[in-house]
Design a protein around this motif. Structure first.
Motif, PDB file in Angstrom:
ATOM      1  N   LEU A 172       0.838  -1.197   0.000  1.00 46.16           N
ATOM      2  CA  LEU A 172       0.000   0.000   0.000  1.00 46.16           C
ATOM      3  C   LEU A 172       0.878   1.254   0.000  1.00 46.16           C
ATOM      4  O   LEU A 172       1.714   1.444   0.886  1.00 46.16           O
ATOM      5  CB  LEU A 172      -0.904   0.006   1.236  1.00 46.16           C
ATOM      6  CG  LEU A 172      -1.968   1.097   1.284  1.00 46.16           C
ATOM      7  CD1 LEU A 172      -3.047   0.829   0.241  1.00 46.16           C
ATOM      8  CD2 LEU A 172      -2.600   1.163   2.678  1.00 46.16           C
ATOM      9  N   ALA A 174       1.830   5.266   0.441  1.00 41.06           N
ATOM     10  CA  ALA A 174       1.457   6.250   1.455  1.00 41.06           C
ATOM     11  C   ALA A 174       0.175   6.952   1.032  1.00 41.06           C
ATOM     12  O   ALA A 174      -0.026   7.242  -0.159  1.00 41.06           O
ATOM     13  CB  ALA A 174       2.575   7.263   1.642  1.00 41.06           C
ATOM     14  N   GLU A 175      -0.692   7.199   2.010  1.00 39.61           N
ATOM     15  CA  GLU A 175      -1.963   7.849   1.704  1.00 39.61           C
ATOM     16  C   GLU A 175      -1.712   9.266   1.199  1.00 39.61           C
ATOM     17  O   GLU A 175      -1.118  10.090   1.903  1.00 39.61           O
ATOM     18  CB  GLU A 175      -2.840   7.891   2.956  1.00 39.61           C
ATOM     19  CG  GLU A 175      -4.212   8.503   2.712  1.00 39.61           C
ATOM     20  CD  GLU A 175      -5.038   8.613   3.990  1.00 39.61           C
ATOM     21  OE1 GLU A 175      -6.149   9.166   3.921  1.00 39.61           O
ATOM     22  OE2 GLU A 175      -4.569   8.141   5.053  1.00 39.61           O
ATOM     23  N   PRO A 176      -2.151   9.583  -0.027  1.00 40.89           N
ATOM     24  CA  PRO A 176      -1.925  10.936  -0.544  1.00 40.89           C
ATOM     25  C   PRO A 176      -2.871  11.934   0.111  1.00 40.89           C
ATOM     26  O   PRO A 176      -3.910  11.554   0.666  1.00 40.89           O
ATOM     27  CB  PRO A 176      -2.229  10.783  -2.037  1.00 40.89           C
ATOM     28  CG  PRO A 176      -3.241   9.680  -2.087  1.00 40.89           C
ATOM     29  CD  PRO A 176      -2.866   8.728  -0.978  1.00 40.89           C
ATOM     30  N   PRO A 178      -5.923  14.385   0.433  1.00 44.77           N
ATOM     31  CA  PRO A 178      -7.191  14.438  -0.307  1.00 44.77           C
ATOM     32  C   PRO A 178      -7.232  15.663  -1.205  1.00 44.77           C
ATOM     33  O   PRO A 178      -6.426  16.590  -1.058  1.00 44.77           O
ATOM     34  CB  PRO A 178      -8.243  14.513   0.805  1.00 44.77           C
ATOM     35  CG  PRO A 178      -7.530  15.087   1.971  1.00 44.77           C
ATOM     36  CD  PRO A 178      -6.110  14.616   1.881  1.00 44.77           C
ATOM     37  N   ALA A 278     -10.793   9.266  -1.627  1.00 44.04           N
ATOM     38  CA  ALA A 278     -10.207   9.677  -0.341  1.00 44.04           C
ATOM     39  C   ALA A 278     -10.711   8.788   0.795  1.00 44.04           C
ATOM     40  O   ALA A 278      -9.941   8.396   1.683  1.00 44.04           O
ATOM     41  CB  ALA A 278     -10.546  11.143  -0.073  1.00 44.04           C
ATOM     42  N   ARG A 281      -9.013   5.272   0.420  1.00 45.79           N
ATOM     43  CA  ARG A 281      -7.597   5.283   0.805  1.00 45.79           C
ATOM     44  C   ARG A 281      -7.438   5.385   2.313  1.00 45.79           C
ATOM     45  O   ARG A 281      -6.551   4.760   2.896  1.00 45.79           O
ATOM     46  CB  ARG A 281      -6.871   6.416   0.086  1.00 45.79           C
ATOM     47  CG  ARG A 281      -6.750   6.189  -1.420  1.00 45.79           C
ATOM     48  CD  ARG A 281      -5.872   7.236  -2.070  1.00 45.79           C
ATOM     49  NE  ARG A 281      -5.647   6.925  -3.478  1.00 45.79           N
ATOM     50  CZ  ARG A 281      -6.134   7.636  -4.497  1.00 45.79           C
ATOM     51  NH1 ARG A 281      -6.875   8.716  -4.252  1.00 45.79           N
ATOM     52  NH2 ARG A 281      -5.882   7.279  -5.742  1.00 45.79           N
ATOM     53  N   ARG A 282      -8.305   6.166   2.961  1.00 41.25           N
ATOM     54  CA  ARG A 282      -8.222   6.245   4.427  1.00 41.25           C
ATOM     55  C   ARG A 282      -8.563   4.900   5.060  1.00 41.25           C
ATOM     56  O   ARG A 282      -7.906   4.456   6.002  1.00 41.25           O
ATOM     57  CB  ARG A 282      -9.158   7.328   4.954  1.00 41.25           C
ATOM     58  CG  ARG A 282      -9.177   7.465   6.472  1.00 41.25           C
ATOM     59  CD  ARG A 282      -7.815   7.864   7.055  1.00 41.25           C
ATOM     60  NE  ARG A 282      -7.321   9.082   6.442  1.00 41.25           N
ATOM     61  CZ  ARG A 282      -7.680  10.309   6.827  1.00 41.25           C
ATOM     62  NH1 ARG A 282      -8.517  10.472   7.852  1.00 41.25           N
ATOM     63  NH2 ARG A 282      -7.196  11.373   6.213  1.00 41.25           N
ATOM     64  N   PHE A 284      -8.222   1.895   3.667  1.00 39.26           N
ATOM     65  CA  PHE A 284      -7.137   0.954   3.402  1.00 39.26           C
ATOM     66  C   PHE A 284      -5.964   1.207   4.348  1.00 39.26           C
ATOM     67  O   PHE A 284      -5.351   0.263   4.864  1.00 39.26           O
ATOM     68  CB  PHE A 284      -6.662   1.084   1.949  1.00 39.26           C
ATOM     69  CG  PHE A 284      -7.682   0.696   0.919  1.00 39.26           C
ATOM     70  CD1 PHE A 284      -8.855   0.036   1.270  1.00 39.26           C
ATOM     71  CD2 PHE A 284      -7.480   1.000  -0.419  1.00 39.26           C
ATOM     72  CE1 PHE A 284      -9.807  -0.320   0.310  1.00 39.26           C
ATOM     73  CE2 PHE A 284      -8.409   0.648  -1.381  1.00 39.26           C
ATOM     74  CZ  PHE A 284      -9.576   0.000  -1.021  1.00 39.26           C
ATOM     75  N   ALA A 285      -5.633   2.481   4.568  1.00 40.65           N
ATOM     76  CA  ALA A 285      -4.528   2.804   5.473  1.00 40.65           C
ATOM     77  C   ALA A 285      -4.828   2.331   6.892  1.00 40.65           C
ATOM     78  O   ALA A 285      -3.934   1.832   7.594  1.00 40.65           O
ATOM     79  CB  ALA A 285      -4.268   4.311   5.451  1.00 40.65           C
ATOM     80  N   THR A 286      -6.079   2.446   7.310  1.00 40.46           N
ATOM     81  CA  THR A 286      -6.471   1.999   8.649  1.00 40.46           C
ATOM     82  C   THR A 286      -6.377   0.487   8.757  1.00 40.46           C
ATOM     83  O   THR A 286      -5.871  -0.052   9.749  1.00 40.46           O
ATOM     84  CB  THR A 286      -7.901   2.475   8.972  1.00 40.46           C
ATOM     85  OG1 THR A 286      -7.950   3.896   8.869  1.00 40.46           O
ATOM     86  CG2 THR A 286      -8.310   2.050  10.374  1.00 40.46           C
ATOM     87  N   VAL A 314      -7.839   2.656  -7.218  1.00 41.83           N
ATOM     88  CA  VAL A 314      -7.210   2.557  -5.900  1.00 41.83           C
ATOM     89  C   VAL A 314      -6.653   1.157  -5.657  1.00 41.83           C
ATOM     90  O   VAL A 314      -6.385   0.774  -4.516  1.00 41.83           O
ATOM     91  CB  VAL A 314      -8.194   2.961  -4.774  1.00 41.83           C
ATOM     92  CG1 VAL A 314      -8.565   4.433  -4.898  1.00 41.83           C
ATOM     93  CG2 VAL A 314      -9.447   2.076  -4.774  1.00 41.83           C
TER      94      VAL A 314
END
Length: 334
Positions: A172, A174-176, A178, A278, A281-282, A284-286, A314
């Motif tokens: 994954l 890094a979360e870009p 928004p 957005a 992606r949040r 997935f990061a969690t 994504v």
């Protein structure tokens, strides 16, 4: 139906059960036995067990299901469960769903007669509700070719296809940030107003989908427990401070070490502005921060707002399909 073994039918819609086998109504005491049937059926259809004991218990205690009238359990001469049939109607209105789950090695030939029995029961339920007919749906997974043929023989037609999409989380990025003006935050689940705002986004966003049945905030909140309440995996997106999107996660894929997006909702006025991406992606990061190996969701390909292109952007990819089949059942006596 006819004959009896131990007070229960020895025949199911014209099919004679093997010697010593019985068909009876399940109770909560049967949850472990039913779960074995479900796991056998899931492993054949999906490749892994997808239900747990709480899911079985929830099916038997659903508000619009009476196991003593709406469900059958077939056991062999050793009292081992080989098949389970149950009806489901989450809202008490609209469509009826029929589940017929069998051990594929021992109960495959019971699926069609159990389906016929359940359709008889749907006809009774239509008469009890005072409606001329009810729509019935059944799901078919790719390996279930015999089941697909049996549904066609019973008058069902395919009306839609769902696709399961997943992506690994090990790679994954890094979360870009928004898009400008878009912010994503966790749902404030202890704030009644925030929970109502979340539901409002969901309700409005899904009203332009063909199968959505509004149930109201109170019923929606009551129906949440089976999906889990990992509130830090639920998110609200705002555009310039105004609520615009919502993402609800579910615990349903934890056994596969997967984070699962149950619903993604974006208000019509804010679509195609990066809100959905957005939120995903949040989420997935969690999931990745919790050590999950993958993320997934289901897509209704007949949904005019289903953003398959967004999901692919994504990193989600199609891994399998499920068909939904449907027929109309007239009320008994009509």
């Amino acid at each position: 139906m006819g004959g009896a073994v131990g007070g229960w039918p020895a025949r199911i819609c014209g099919v004679t059960l093997p010697a010593g086998w019985t068909a009876r109504r399940p109770t909560l005491d049967d949850v472990p036995a039913l779960l074995k049937v479900v796991h056998a059926a899931d492993t054949f259809a999906l490749g892994y067990p997808d239900f747990d004991a709480e899911d079985v218990r929830a099916a038997l205690t659903a508000p619009f299901v009476d196991p003593a009238r709406d469900s059958w359990l077939v056991t062999d001469q050793d009292d081992t469960a080989v098949a389970w049939a149950i009806l489901d109607n989450p809202t008490g209105v609209g469509r009826e769903f029929v589940e017929v789950l069998v051990d594929p090695d021992r109960g495959a030939d019971l699926r069609a007669p159990l389906l016929a029995r359940q359709l008889d029961r749907v006809a009774e339920r239509a008469a009890e509700r005072g409606v001329p007919a009810l729509t019935v749906r059944c799901a078919v997974f790719a390996p279930e070719t015999q089941w697909a043929a049996e549904l066609a023989e019973a008058g069902f037609t395919r009306i839609k296809r769902y696709v399961r999409m997943t992506r690994p989380l090990a790679d994954l990025p890094a979360e870009p940030p928004p898009p400008p003006g878009v912010t994503v935050r966790p749902l404030r689940a202890d704030d009644e107003a925030d929970l109502r705002a979340f539901y409002r986004i969901f309700d409005i966003a899904f009203r332009d989908t063909p199968d959505y049945e509004p149930v109201g905030f109170d019923r929606w909140r009551q129906e949440l427990p089976p999906y889990g309440k990992t509130w830090d995996e639920w998110f609200v997106a705002e555009v310039d401070g105004e609520p615009a999107g919502a993402l609800q996660s579910s615990d349903q894929a934890l056994e596969q070490d997967m984070g699962w997006v149950r619903t993604l909702s974006v208000l019509p006025a804010y679509r195609r502005r990066g809100v959905g991406a957005a939120l995903l992606r949040r989420a997935f990061a969690t999931y990745a921060a919790k050590g999950r190996s993958s993320a997934g969701l289901g897509v209704d390909l007949t949904n005019p707002t289903a953003p398959v292109t967004l999901y692919r952007s994504v990193g989600l990819r199609e891994v399998r399909w499920t068909d939904m089949c449907e027929r109309i059942v007239p009320a008994a006596g009509v």
